[in-house]
Write an enzyme that holds these catalytic residues in place. Structure first.
Site, PDB file in Angstrom:
ATOM      1  N   GLY A 160       0.814  -1.219   0.000  1.00 38.55           N
ATOM      2  CA  GLY A 160       0.000   0.000   0.000  1.00 38.55           C
ATOM      3  C   GLY A 160       0.843   1.262   0.000  1.00 38.55           C
ATOM      4  N   CYS A 161       1.899   1.253   0.783  1.00 38.38           N
ATOM      5  CA  CYS A 161       2.771   2.426   0.878  1.00 38.38           C
ATOM      6  C   CYS A 161       3.503   2.663  -0.439  1.00 38.38           C
ATOM      7  CB  CYS A 161       3.759   2.261   2.028  1.00 38.38           C
ATOM      8  SG  CYS A 161       2.921   2.085   3.628  1.00 38.38           S
TER       9      CYS A 161
END
Length: 149
Positions: A45-46
């Site tokens: 996600g990051c």
């Protein structure tokens, strides 16, 4: 968790970026600033979020924005993350939580039924005089630049 809200003045902070350079809020006086907090460098996600901001960096700059990514990762992890994905903006290695606490993004989280304290994925848009003009607390990691613009 006392998170900054729209209209709040951002407290002064000092932190180090991935290369050990000192970064202060006052470095951005007179500039619009996007401060995005992410839990961990090199996680799916990051990575999606930071790469989306990288891919739209010129559009964000055209709107007058500077960018700062922040997590509690070490300088080495942040440098590896930047180098691997060629990010054109600094990533703060906020191991002492100076910036995380200034914005109030540390608090209880839940993941797969487990509760723990961690960084909440949030983005703050700060104006030229250091006041929060927008907070994005439901970040779309794959299309985050569009949420900002």
């Amino acid at each position: 968790m006392k998170t900054l809200k729209k209209g709040d003045k951002v407290p002064q902070f000092t932190s180090k970026d991935q290369d050990g350079n000192e970064i202060k809020l006052s470095d951005y006086d007179g500039k619009k600033l996007i401060v995005f907090f992410y839990p961990r460098a090199n996680t799916p996600g990051c990575t999606a979020e930071a790469c989306n901001l990288r891919d739209n960096y010129s559009a964000l700059q055209e709107q007058g924005y500077s960018l700062l990514g922040v997590s509690e990762d070490s300088q080495k992890k942040q440098a590896n993350f930047r180098d691997k994905y060629d990010f054109p903006f600094p990533l703060l290695a906020d191991e002492d939580h100076a910036v995380i606490d200034a914005f109030g993004v540390w608090g209880p989280k839940k993941f797969m039924g487990r509760e723990y304290d961690g960084i909440h994925r949030m983005t703050f848009i700060v104006d030229e005089i250091g006041v929060v003009v927008n907070v994005i607390d439901k970040v779309n990691t794959k299309d985050h630049a569009a949420q900002i613009l």
